[in-house]
Design a protein around this motif. Structure first.
Motif, PDB file in Angstrom:
ATOM      1  N   ILE A   1      39.158  33.403  45.596  1.00  0.00           N
ATOM      2  CA  ILE A   1      38.923  34.812  45.273  1.00  0.00           C
ATOM      3  C   ILE A   1      39.739  35.710  46.198  1.00  0.00           C
ATOM      4  N   VAL A   2      39.722  35.415  47.480  1.00  0.00           N
ATOM      5  CA  VAL A   2      40.463  36.233  48.443  1.00  0.00           C
ATOM      6  C   VAL A   2      41.966  36.157  48.170  1.00  0.00           C
ATOM      7  N   ASN A   3      42.474  35.000  47.787  1.00  0.00           N
ATOM      8  CA  ASN A   3      43.897  34.899  47.437  1.00  0.00           C
ATOM      9  C   ASN A   3      44.227  35.789  46.242  1.00  0.00           C
ATOM     10  N   GLY A   4      43.349  35.826  45.255  1.00  0.00           N
ATOM     11  CA  GLY A   4      43.559  36.709  44.101  1.00  0.00           C
ATOM     12  C   GLY A   4      43.559  38.168  44.505  1.00  0.00           C
ATOM     13  N   ILE A   5      42.606  38.557  45.348  1.00  0.00           N
ATOM     14  CA  ILE A   5      42.528  39.945  45.805  1.00  0.00           C
ATOM     15  C   ILE A   5      43.751  40.289  46.662  1.00  0.00           C
ATOM     16  N   ASN A   6      44.156  39.374  47.531  1.00  0.00           N
ATOM     17  CA  ASN A   6      45.339  39.620  48.359  1.00  0.00           C
ATOM     18  C   ASN A   6      46.602  39.771  47.509  1.00  0.00           C
ATOM     19  N   TYR A   7      46.682  39.009  46.433  1.00  0.00           N
ATOM     20  CA  TYR A   7      47.816  39.165  45.510  1.00  0.00           C
ATOM     21  C   TYR A   7      47.835  40.589  44.945  1.00  0.00           C
ATOM     22  N   LEU A   8      46.685  41.080  44.517  1.00  0.00           N
ATOM     23  CA  LEU A   8      46.611  42.443  43.983  1.00  0.00           C
ATOM     24  C   LEU A   8      46.977  43.462  45.058  1.00  0.00           C
ATOM     25  N   TYR A   9      46.451  43.274  46.283  1.00  0.00           N
ATOM     26  CA  TYR A   9      46.811  44.159  47.391  1.00  0.00           C
ATOM     27  C   TYR A   9      48.323  44.182  47.602  1.00  0.00           C
TER      28      TYR A   9
END
Length: 161
Positions: free
Chosen positions: A135-143
Motif C-alpha cells: 500500500i505504501v509503495n502505491g501511495i509513494n508512486y502517486l506522491y
C-alpha cells in the motif's frame, strides 16, 4: 465494479480523511454527482485526482458542453508524459488506516459501472500488516507524480502527512 462497491469496502472501523486517485481519463459529471458525494459521506474531504494531461484536456471540453460543475473542493493534477499516464489507483489515507484499490477502471461512469472492470483492494491498520509495504509503495508512486506541483495540492499533501 462501481464506486459504491469501493466505498462499501471501507472497513466499518476505518476513518479516512484523504484520498489520491489516478486515472487515464476523467468524467467531471460522474465524479461530481456520484463519486465525490459518496467520498464526502464517508468523511473523505481531501481529494486529489491525477489524470493524463491530454485526456484531462478532452474532459474540460466535455465539461463545457454537459455540465456547469467545476472542481471546487478537490484538486485535479494533470500528469504530462511522453506516452500516456495510465495507472488506476485509488488510495485512501486515515490516521490509523490505509486502503489501496488497484484496478482497470477509469474515473468515469463507464469505468465504475458499465464496463467490466476489476479492482483488488488492500487494507491495513498497522505497519506490521503484511499489506502495508504494498500500500505504501502505491501511495509513494502517486506522491512521486505530484512531487514538484504547485498550488493548493501542496497544502493537501501536508494534510495527509
Amino acid at each position: 465494479m462501481n464506486i459504491q462497491k469501493i466505498i462499501d469496502d471501507i472497513p466499518k472501523k476505518a476513518k479516512f480523511h484523504s484520498c489520491i486517485i489516478s486515472s487515464f481519463s476523467f468524467d467531471f459529471h460522474f465524479f461530481d454527482l456520484v463519486a465525490r458525494r459518496q467520498l464526502r459521506q464517508k468523511g473523505i474531504q481531501n481529494v486529489i485526482v491525477l489524470c493524463d494531461a491530454r485526456m484531462l484536456d478532452d474532459s474540460f471540453g466535455q465539461l463545457s458542453r454537459v455540465s456547469d460543475s467545476r472542481p471546487r473542493d478537490y484538486t485535479i493534477v494533470p500528469i504530462y508524459s511522453r506516452t500516456c499516464f495510465h495507472p488506476k489507483l485509488f488510495a485512501m489515507i486515515g490516521e490509523d488506516h490505509l486502503m489501496l484499490h488497484v484496478g482497470s477502471g477509469n474515473l468515469t461512469a463507464n469505468g465504475f459501472g458499465k464496463n467490466h472492470e476489476m479492482f483488488s483492494t488492500l487494507t491495513c491498520s498497522s505497519v506490521q500488516d503484511p499489506q502495508y509495504p504494498v500500500i505504501v509503495n502505491g501511495i509513494n508512486y502517486l506522491y512521486s507524480k505530484i512531487k514538484g506541483s504547485k498550488g493548493f495540492v501542496t497544502q493537501q499533501l501536508n494534510w495527509i502527512k
